[in-house]
Scaffold this motif. Structure first.
Motif, mmCIF file in Angstrom:
data_model
loop_
_atom_site.group_PDB
_atom_site.id
_atom_site.type_symbol
_atom_site.label_atom_id
_atom_site.label_comp_id
_atom_site.label_asym_id
_atom_site.label_seq_id
_atom_site.Cartn_x
_atom_site.Cartn_y
_atom_site.Cartn_z
ATOM 1 N N LEU A 159 0.605 -1.471 0.034
ATOM 2 C CA LEU A 159 0.502 0.194 0.093
ATOM 3 C C LEU A 159 0.566 0.777 -0.380
ATOM 4 C CD1 LEU A 159 -2.512 -1.103 2.367
ATOM 5 C CD2 LEU A 159 -3.203 -0.728 0.085
ATOM 6 N N ALA A 162 2.097 1.962 -3.376
ATOM 7 C CA ALA A 162 1.194 2.150 -4.238
ATOM 8 C C ALA A 162 0.635 3.925 -4.290
ATOM 9 C CB ALA A 162 -0.410 1.571 -4.383
ATOM 10 N N SER A 163 0.544 4.018 -2.462
ATOM 11 C CA SER A 163 -0.211 5.433 -2.334
ATOM 12 C C SER A 163 0.541 5.982 -1.165
ATOM 13 C CB SER A 163 -2.036 5.053 -1.816
ATOM 14 O OG SER A 163 -2.211 6.498 -1.538
ATOM 15 N N GLN A 220 -8.338 2.155 -3.052
ATOM 16 C CA GLN A 220 -9.279 1.272 -4.496
ATOM 17 C C GLN A 220 -8.454 -0.306 -3.459
ATOM 18 O OE1 GLN A 220 -9.309 3.922 -7.638
ATOM 19 N NE2 GLN A 220 -12.032 3.748 -7.299
ATOM 20 N N PHE A 221 -6.881 -0.342 -4.167
ATOM 21 C CA PHE A 221 -6.420 -1.157 -4.554
ATOM 22 C C PHE A 221 -6.165 -2.719 -3.254
ATOM 23 C CE2 PHE A 221 -5.249 2.269 -7.372
ATOM 24 C CZ PHE A 221 -5.972 1.644 -8.575
ATOM 25 N N ALA A 224 -6.686 -6.078 -3.415
ATOM 26 C CA ALA A 224 -6.074 -6.730 -4.610
ATOM 27 C C ALA A 224 -4.568 -6.716 -3.634
ATOM 28 C CB ALA A 224 -5.535 -5.915 -5.710
ATOM 29 N N ALA A 225 -4.511 -5.478 -2.758
ATOM 30 C CA ALA A 225 -2.704 -5.831 -2.337
ATOM 31 C C ALA A 225 -3.053 -6.791 -1.065
ATOM 32 C CB ALA A 225 -2.904 -4.150 -1.560
ATOM 33 N N ARG A 248 -10.536 -10.921 -1.411
ATOM 34 C CA ARG A 248 -11.210 -9.947 -2.764
ATOM 35 C C ARG A 248 -12.231 -9.657 -1.903
ATOM 36 N NH1 ARG A 248 -7.860 -8.631 -7.067
ATOM 37 N NH2 ARG A 248 -6.516 -8.823 -7.294
ATOM 38 N N GLN A 252 -14.217 -6.149 -1.365
ATOM 39 C CA GLN A 252 -14.870 -5.580 -1.794
ATOM 40 C C GLN A 252 -16.863 -4.874 -0.761
ATOM 41 O OE1 GLN A 252 -14.868 -3.901 -4.678
ATOM 42 N NE2 GLN A 252 -17.006 -3.770 -4.064
ATOM 43 N N TYR A 255 -15.119 -2.381 1.770
ATOM 44 C CA TYR A 255 -14.857 -1.206 1.328
ATOM 45 C C TYR A 255 -16.490 -0.432 0.858
ATOM 46 C CZ TYR A 255 -13.031 1.909 -2.493
ATOM 47 O OH TYR A 255 -13.034 3.193 -3.077
#
Length: 498
Positions: A159, A162-163, A220-221, A224-225, A248, A252, A255
């Motif tokens: 993470l 990614a961000s 968002q990811f 998947a991470a 996953r 979802q 989230y």
């Protein structure tokens, strides 16, 4: 995976359909015949004041019952803390009764089909076995991947790549953030078979993240991470497709409820539940109390927050925060008891490690100045040293090169209850000095007299930014003395006394 969660895809998780080589998306399409999952009816509804939604009894199938909420003695009342109350969160409708625009498209409340009796929690009992099966898959895959701590380490690294801004918005360093991630993974797996608890906890997490300034897109990811962090730690032959689908799909759904919590945080004041992790009685009437919020709580050094304790329900009292958010996620309070009761008396005399308190949003603007050319003068009286200790820690943690001098005025040596730790922080900063001033009795190795006299004798302060913290009379007297020394009112910073 689309908008559906694995709770809608029961056939995907049945052993007889695994390992067939079918494409997972084809399996999902066949799984669409499964009845709506146990989360389908958990969209919050705004009840009347003092009323919370409770599920209908079995004989009331197809209706929605409203009952008074349990008392505070029965459960905590909705703070941003460890989810222990399973009621759905309020907040889906605004003051006019219209649906909040950011919540459009969320699942409406479930009404039981004619002739079908829901379980006592208002959910479909047919999904219980599916939830427990999925829970076993998550727990098994987590163990194969090395446990929650190892997965959390890999997840944070992914993470962060990614961000990068995500973790800079959260309190604590890499170690404490990883520890909280591991606790969150364990909590998720343990509570997967309790949908109301899971939904409430996810929404409260969303509110906490929103308070920290985390944007929805930064998460968002994460699903998947998370799946990759577990797969990467699994040995040869241990990883199965059903593990990835379960993780996953679980994410979802979580989230969606985290987003709901972020949306409601804009118009419902957040409150954090925190556990006491340290309680030190430094004087007969004074304690240093360290708290760990269950969810991320943002604050800036120099701010204060309002505290509530169970012994005095409904009463909130402001306390400065002496913690260092760049170092850990602890909130540190310096509390002087005025009586044996009340909030201060409870925190000093009737609080121990393991107890819980509630914390409101951090307030106050007494932060470090943006101008790097302005050196700092800090003057504290009694427990007013708490926010100034936080400012010193910020200077040390950021490597700030500005000069800072902290004068701590006390009556006698016994009131220097935190001098060793504050002096150590000052030594770790580039240019910080601590000057204790004792007004009565033997001053020991320190200056004696009034703190304002010591400030006047020490140097020239007309170009410094000045920070004051202490009792109201001390604030007024020190401000007047500083003006005589050439310090203008706009250079003097302190919170309004209450």
């Amino acid at each position: 995976m689309g908008g559906r969660s694995f709770f809608d895809q029961g056939s995907l998780l049945r052993p007889r359909e695994l390992g067939t080589g079918e494409d997972e998306y084809d399996v999902e399409e066949r799984a669409g015949q499964l009845s709506r999952n146990r989360f389908a009816g958990l969209t919050p509804v705004r009840p009347e004041p003092g009323i919370e939604l409770t599920p209908p009894e079995p004989e009331q199938a197809g209706t929605t019952a409203l009952e008074p909420a349990p008392t505070d003695k029965q459960r905590p009342d909705g703070g941003l803390g460890r989810p222990r109350w399973a009621a759905a969160e309020p907040g889906s409708f605004d003051a006019t009764g219209a649906r909040h625009p950011r919540l459009e498209g969320m699942t409406p409340p479930m009404v039981a089909a004619p002739g079908r009796t829901p379980a006592v929690d208002g959910m479909d009992p047919a999904d219980d076995a599916l939830l427990q099966q999925t829970q076993r898959l998550l727990r098994e895959s987590l163990a194969f991947a090395g446990g929650a701590a190892a997965v959390a380490t890999r997840l944070r690294e992914a993470l962060l790549a990614a961000s990068p801004a995500l973790f800079s918005a959260l309190p604590g360093n890499a170690a404490t953030q990883t520890e909280r991630l591991a606790e969150g993974l364990t909590w998720l797996v343990d509570h997967l078979d309790q949908p109301p608890v899971l939904v409430g906890g996810s929404a409260r997490l969303g509110g906490a993240l929103a308070a920290c300034g985390v944007e929805p897109g930064q998460l968002q990811f994460a699903g998947a991470a998370l799946a990759e962090a577990i797969r990467a730690g699994s040995g040869a032959g241990e990883w199965r497709q059903e593990f990835e689908v379960a993780w996953r799909s679980t994410w979802q759904h979580l989230y969606e409820w985290i987003l709901h919590g972020e949306a409601t945080a804009g118009y419902e004041p957040p409150v954090w539940t925190a556990q006491v992790v340290s309680h030190e009685l430094r004087r007969p009437d004074l304690a240093v109390v360290k708290l760990r919020p269950y969810l991320p709580m943002p604050f800036r050094p120099g701010q204060f927050a309002r505290i509530q304790v169970d012994r005095v329900p409904g009463v909130w009292r402001p306390y400065s925060l002496a913690g260092a958010p760049r170092r850990d996620d602890l909130v540190e309070l310096h509390v002087r008891a005025k009586t044996e009761t009340g909030v201060s008396g409870t925190l000093v005399h009737h609080t121990q490690v393991g107890d819980e308190v509630r914390i409101g949003r951090a307030e106050g603007e007494m932060g470090l100045p943006d101008r790097p050319d302005r050196n700092l003068l800090m003057i504290a009286g009694d427990t007013g040293v708490a926010p100034l200790k936080a400012l010193l820690a910020e200077l040390a943690d950021t490597g700030d090169a500005r000069s800072a001098v902290l004068f701590w005025g006390v009556r006698d040596l016994t009131e220097l209850y935190d001098i060793e730790e504050i002096a150590e922080i000052a030594r770790s900063a580039k240019r910080a000095t601590v000057v204790p001033v004792v007004s009565e009795g033997d001053p020991g190795p320190y200056a004696s007299g009034l703190v304002t006299d010591a400030v006047a004798a020490y140097g020239e302060w007309s170009r410094h930014e000045v920070y004051l913290a202490g009792p109201p009379l001390m604030l007024a007297a020190t401000s007047a003395a500083l003006r005589l020394l050439g310090v203008t009112p706009d250079q003097i910073h302190h919170d309004a006394p209450e």
